[in-house]
Design an enzyme around this catalytic site. Sequence first.
Site, PDB file in Angstrom:
ATOM      1  N   CYS A  51     108.904  19.873  67.311  1.00  0.00           N
ATOM      2  CA  CYS A  51     108.963  18.890  68.400  1.00  0.00           C
ATOM      3  C   CYS A  51     110.310  18.203  68.423  1.00  0.00           C
ATOM      4  O   CYS A  51     110.519  17.273  69.186  1.00  0.00           O
ATOM      5  CB  CYS A  51     107.858  17.856  68.208  1.00  0.00           C
ATOM      6  SG  CYS A  51     108.136  16.818  66.760  1.00  0.00           S
ATOM      7  N   CYS A  54     112.311  15.788  63.630  1.00  0.00           N
ATOM      8  CA  CYS A  54     113.170  15.647  62.445  1.00  0.00           C
ATOM      9  C   CYS A  54     114.625  15.426  62.864  1.00  0.00           C
ATOM     10  O   CYS A  54     115.372  14.730  62.176  1.00  0.00           O
ATOM     11  CB  CYS A  54     113.045  16.862  61.529  1.00  0.00           C
ATOM     12  SG  CYS A  54     111.467  16.910  60.659  1.00  0.00           S
ATOM     13  N   CYS A 146     106.603  21.107  59.051  1.00  0.00           N
ATOM     14  CA  CYS A 146     106.453  22.379  59.792  1.00  0.00           C
ATOM     15  C   CYS A 146     107.292  23.471  59.147  1.00  0.00           C
ATOM     16  O   CYS A 146     106.820  24.579  58.897  1.00  0.00           O
ATOM     17  CB  CYS A 146     106.879  22.219  61.249  1.00  0.00           C
ATOM     18  SG  CYS A 146     106.084  20.884  62.111  1.00  0.00           S
ATOM     19  N   CYS A 184     106.636  14.249  58.371  1.00  0.00           N
ATOM     20  CA  CYS A 184     106.468  14.488  59.807  1.00  0.00           C
ATOM     21  C   CYS A 184     106.803  13.200  60.545  1.00  0.00           C
ATOM     22  O   CYS A 184     105.921  12.490  60.964  1.00  0.00           O
ATOM     23  CB  CYS A 184     105.036  14.954  60.076  1.00  0.00           C
ATOM     24  SG  CYS A 184     104.792  15.600  61.735  1.00  0.00           S
ATOM     25  N   HIS A 221     100.922   6.189  46.333  1.00  0.00           N
ATOM     26  CA  HIS A 221      99.900   5.206  45.985  1.00  0.00           C
ATOM     27  C   HIS A 221     100.287   4.381  44.746  1.00  0.00           C
ATOM     28  O   HIS A 221     100.092   3.172  44.714  1.00  0.00           O
ATOM     29  CB  HIS A 221      98.624   6.021  45.756  1.00  0.00           C
ATOM     30  CG  HIS A 221      97.494   5.369  45.095  1.00  0.00           C
ATOM     31  ND1 HIS A 221      96.720   4.427  45.710  1.00  0.00           N
ATOM     32  CD2 HIS A 221      96.956   5.563  43.860  1.00  0.00           C
ATOM     33  CE1 HIS A 221      95.743   4.066  44.879  1.00  0.00           C
ATOM     34  NE2 HIS A 221      95.878   4.744  43.764  1.00  0.00           N
ATOM     35  N   CYS A 224     102.672   1.681  45.694  1.00  0.00           N
ATOM     36  CA  CYS A 224     102.316   0.938  46.905  1.00  0.00           C
ATOM     37  C   CYS A 224     102.148  -0.543  46.560  1.00  0.00           C
ATOM     38  O   CYS A 224     101.554  -0.888  45.534  1.00  0.00           O
ATOM     39  CB  CYS A 224     101.008   1.482  47.476  1.00  0.00           C
ATOM     40  SG  CYS A 224     100.446   0.584  48.930  1.00  0.00           S
ATOM     41  N   CYS A 244      93.499  -3.122  50.332  1.00  0.00           N
ATOM     42  CA  CYS A 244      93.953  -1.725  50.265  1.00  0.00           C
ATOM     43  C   CYS A 244      93.234  -0.882  51.326  1.00  0.00           C
ATOM     44  O   CYS A 244      92.058  -1.108  51.620  1.00  0.00           O
ATOM     45  CB  CYS A 244      93.644  -1.215  48.856  1.00  0.00           C
ATOM     46  SG  CYS A 244      93.565   0.558  48.729  1.00  0.00           S
ATOM     47  N   CYS A 250      93.117   6.181  53.700  1.00  0.00           N
ATOM     48  CA  CYS A 250      94.540   6.294  53.333  1.00  0.00           C
ATOM     49  C   CYS A 250      94.759   7.492  52.403  1.00  0.00           C
ATOM     50  O   CYS A 250      94.053   7.673  51.415  1.00  0.00           O
ATOM     51  CB  CYS A 250      94.996   5.010  52.645  1.00  0.00           C
ATOM     52  SG  CYS A 250      96.755   5.044  52.260  1.00  0.00           S
ATOM     53  N   CYS A 259     107.959   6.771  50.288  1.00  0.00           N
ATOM     54  CA  CYS A 259     107.928   5.841  51.438  1.00  0.00           C
ATOM     55  C   CYS A 259     107.630   4.413  50.998  1.00  0.00           C
ATOM     56  O   CYS A 259     108.177   3.455  51.544  1.00  0.00           O
ATOM     57  CB  CYS A 259     106.870   6.262  52.449  1.00  0.00           C
ATOM     58  SG  CYS A 259     106.960   7.968  52.947  1.00  0.00           S
ATOM     59  N   CYS A 271     104.343   2.936  56.966  1.00  0.00           N
ATOM     60  CA  CYS A 271     102.986   3.037  57.524  1.00  0.00           C
ATOM     61  C   CYS A 271     102.033   1.968  56.996  1.00  0.00           C
ATOM     62  O   CYS A 271     101.406   1.243  57.770  1.00  0.00           O
ATOM     63  CB  CYS A 271     102.432   4.431  57.261  1.00  0.00           C
ATOM     64  SG  CYS A 271     103.536   5.717  57.879  1.00  0.00           S
ATOM     65  N   CYS A 278      98.358   5.775  55.383  1.00  0.00           N
ATOM     66  CA  CYS A 278      99.239   6.929  55.219  1.00  0.00           C
ATOM     67  C   CYS A 278      98.410   8.142  55.611  1.00  0.00           C
ATOM     68  O   CYS A 278      97.315   8.347  55.068  1.00  0.00           O
ATOM     69  CB  CYS A 278      99.690   7.034  53.760  1.00  0.00           C
ATOM     70  SG  CYS A 278     100.394   8.647  53.352  1.00  0.00           S
ATOM     71  N   CYS A 281     101.587  12.760  55.808  1.00  0.00           N
ATOM     72  CA  CYS A 281     102.412  13.691  56.591  1.00  0.00           C
ATOM     73  C   CYS A 281     103.363  14.493  55.716  1.00  0.00           C
ATOM     74  O   CYS A 281     103.880  15.516  56.153  1.00  0.00           O
ATOM     75  CB  CYS A 281     103.159  12.957  57.700  1.00  0.00           C
ATOM     76  SG  CYS A 281     104.622  12.051  57.158  1.00  0.00           S
TER      77      CYS A 281
HETATM   78  S1  SF4 Z   1      96.932   1.284  50.849  1.00  0.00           S
HETATM   79 FE1  SF4 Z   1      96.843   3.506  50.398  1.00  0.00          FE
HETATM   80  S2  SF4 Z   1      98.672   3.938  49.172  1.00  0.00           S
HETATM   81 FE2  SF4 Z   1      98.379   1.708  49.154  1.00  0.00          FE
HETATM   82  S3  SF4 Z   1      97.147   1.330  47.299  1.00  0.00           S
HETATM   83 FE3  SF4 Z   1      95.689   1.548  48.983  1.00  0.00          FE
HETATM   84  S4  SF4 Z   1      95.118   3.748  48.952  1.00  0.00           S
HETATM   85 FE4  SF4 Z   1      96.993   3.528  47.731  1.00  0.00          FE
HETATM   86  S1  SF4 Z   2     102.167   9.100  56.670  1.00  0.00           S
HETATM   87 FE1  SF4 Z   2     102.455   8.711  54.445  1.00  0.00          FE
HETATM   88  S2  SF4 Z   2     103.965  10.259  53.798  1.00  0.00           S
HETATM   89 FE2  SF4 Z   2     104.082  10.113  56.036  1.00  0.00          FE
HETATM   90  S3  SF4 Z   2     105.687   8.591  56.455  1.00  0.00           S
HETATM   91 FE3  SF4 Z   2     103.727   7.469  56.423  1.00  0.00          FE
HETATM   92  S4  SF4 Z   2     103.536   6.759  54.313  1.00  0.00           S
HETATM   93 FE4  SF4 Z   2     105.112   8.380  54.295  1.00  0.00          FE
END
Ligand code: SF4
Ligand code: SF4
Length: 303
Positions: A51, A54, A146, A184, A221, A224, A244, A250, A259, A271, A278, A281
Amino acid sequence: MKLTRRTFLKDAGLLLASLGLEPSLLPRMADALEDMAGGRAPILWLQGLSCSGCSVSLLNSESPGPADLITRYLSLYFHQTLSAATGAAAKDAVETAIAKGGYILVVEGAVPLGIKEACKFADENFSEQLLRAARAAQAVVCTGTCAAFGGVPAAPPNLTGAAGVGAALKQAGLARPLINLPGCPTHPAWLVGTLMQVLKSGLPDLDDQQRPTRFYGHLLHEQCPLFAQYQKKHFAQALGEEGCLFKMGCQGVVTQADCSLRGWNGGVNWCVRGRSICIGCARPEFALDPQFAFFRLNENDLY
Ligand code: SF4
Ligand code: SF4
């Protein structure tokens, strides 16, 4: 504008900071930028089933910024979205690059291995052009899920038989140095940092999925900011609630990417900080699960 050593050192300093690398690498990084600016590090960028996300993500690069990246540093032989060349001129640009060889081949998008005519460049199927270009490349960098693993184009029912570049090279019996940068889209720092590393030090440390461990070495995770809430079992049950996001689906628990440390759009947000889950991706399996929440047409709706 004439570029001085001072410019390269300044840009290299910004790049090191954005990549979280040690200051001792500054001279090497400045050399890599100088090589890129001097046209000694050519890049051929080909697009398959994609698409162009990137490419758009690359334009969010911060250090160097998009204008510097394209006008000063990336010696692009050809890029389907950014190059001005079209028609015969575009075809000539790609053929000239392949004849010279020695470039880094950046591939965006999946390869249709079933219906090969589903993606063509001029009069050639992309799957064949890819093999010719990969043979002459010093390394192949797959940008985006991709190109790395099939991603969205390979989502079931995958009518074109879309697959990642690694799978296409393997099917053709072609072994090339290969780096996968899933996402992605791919984060611009993952791509710029990887190109610098390939230019100055060769292939980065890769895991068993050919991903640089620097960017994909940890579960998102574990780093995070909501990990403590996960451990305390303080879960959000609906959008807008605190806690969470695990119970909302997630995928951070199974996604390897940085990320949660790096952030997106210059570190402004990502995200989970935006209170979205999340969706994994950057996972090799992204979009390949038949249950993945895509809108899907019935096969009968296609005809
Ligand atoms: S929000 Fe998602 S990445 Fe963050 S601690 Fe919870 S499950 Fe893990
Ligand atoms: S979906 Fe998950 S892996 Fe993809 S950009 Fe968001 S946090 Fe990062």
